[in-house]
Design a protein around this motif. Sequence first.
Motif, short mmCIF file in Angstrom:
data_model
loop_
_atom_site.label_atom_id
_atom_site.label_comp_id
_atom_site.label_asym_id
_atom_site.label_seq_id
_atom_site.Cartn_x
_atom_site.Cartn_y
_atom_site.Cartn_z
N LEU A 164 -9.02 -3.98 0.43
CA LEU A 164 -8.47 -3.81 -0.92
C LEU A 164 -7.53 -4.94 -1.32
O LEU A 164 -7.17 -5.07 -2.49
N ASP A 193 -11.10 11.03 7.08
CA ASP A 193 -10.88 9.59 7.22
C ASP A 193 -10.50 9.21 8.64
O ASP A 193 -9.50 9.68 9.17
N ASP A 248 -9.69 -0.12 4.59
CA ASP A 248 -9.25 -0.10 3.19
C ASP A 248 -8.03 -1.00 3.00
O ASP A 248 -7.96 -1.75 2.02
N ILE A 255 -9.15 3.84 7.15
CA ILE A 255 -7.90 3.52 6.44
C ILE A 255 -7.50 2.06 6.69
O ILE A 255 -7.15 1.34 5.75
N HIS A 259 -0.57 2.92 -7.53
CA HIS A 259 -1.76 3.47 -6.88
C HIS A 259 -1.42 4.01 -5.50
O HIS A 259 -0.64 3.40 -4.76
N ARG A 260 -2.05 5.12 -5.15
CA ARG A 260 -1.90 5.65 -3.78
C ARG A 260 -3.28 5.95 -3.22
O ARG A 260 -4.14 6.50 -3.92
N ILE A 261 -3.46 5.63 -1.97
CA ILE A 261 -4.73 5.89 -1.27
C ILE A 261 -4.62 7.25 -0.60
O ILE A 261 -3.73 7.48 0.22
N ARG A 271 -7.70 4.35 -5.24
CA ARG A 271 -7.91 3.59 -4.01
C ARG A 271 -7.73 2.09 -4.28
O ARG A 271 -8.70 1.32 -4.32
N ARG A 272 -6.47 1.71 -4.50
CA ARG A 272 -6.10 0.32 -4.74
C ARG A 272 -4.74 0.08 -4.11
O ARG A 272 -3.98 1.02 -3.87
N LEU A 331 0.20 5.36 0.88
CA LEU A 331 -0.73 6.40 1.33
C LEU A 331 -0.20 7.75 0.86
O LEU A 331 1.01 7.95 0.77
N PRO A 336 0.83 -1.21 0.00
CA PRO A 336 0.00 0.00 0.00
C PRO A 336 0.86 1.26 0.00
O PRO A 336 1.97 1.27 0.56
#
Length: 236
Positions: free
Chosen positions: A232, A220, A228, A225, A212-214, A199-200, A6, A4
């Motif tokens: 995800l 939030d 997710d 978070i 991808h960045r969330i 959001r992946r 962020l 992930p």
Amino acid sequence: MIVPILVFHKIGPVPPDSHFPRNYVRAEQFDALLGSLRRAGYHGISFDQYLAHRRGTGTLPRKPILLTFDDGYQSNGDVAVPILEKHGYTATIFVVPGRLGASNEWDAEEFQEQLLSVEGIRDLQARGFHFASHTMTHVRLTTATPEVALRELRDSREALEALLGKPVRTICYPWAQHDATVQQLAREAGYECGVGIRRRLNRDDTNVMALHRIPVTYLDTVWRIRWDLFRLRFRH
Ligand SMILES: [Zn+2]
């Protein structure tokens, strides 16, 4: 490996008349989120570590995570970094080398906030924080001519490499705007990795020029978070 990423902009109170309040995360909220990530066993990594993993020349810790900041505000150093250090996390800050020490003039409607200076960046680099490019002047790469886009990409990489004394391999596309042409120009300009916003989570077959960045905003909760990061894993 699932990784992930962020994305944050500014850590601090949300000004009541901000045009882009979602660019803010409150300091206590950020502190709570990092504490939760740490207790869940997430290890902060750098893009160099991530790229070494993707090339097969390095290994990642269990539960890796990349924490990123866009634009390089002075407040990142003053507010976010002490909280990151408290929890033992590093981060990557995407800066705009043509605007160091100036302000976010590309957001003409928004409050103007001081951006990190050359000295500020050197200080944070010495403390273990990482920097990469957000183009020379925060240009919109999808509508710029290929010549302008390539120059913005290449000049910012070279300016940052001179400042940091090390290779700069990652580009953060301004306004998260990119397409196949922009990704190709970024490769030509010497980047090995590019990040947008979606959001992946990232997998070993995710396009490395379009990671991808969330986004994390003041709205939030920690649990949003964390949820997710769990749910995800099952979304492609
Ligand atoms: Zn930006």
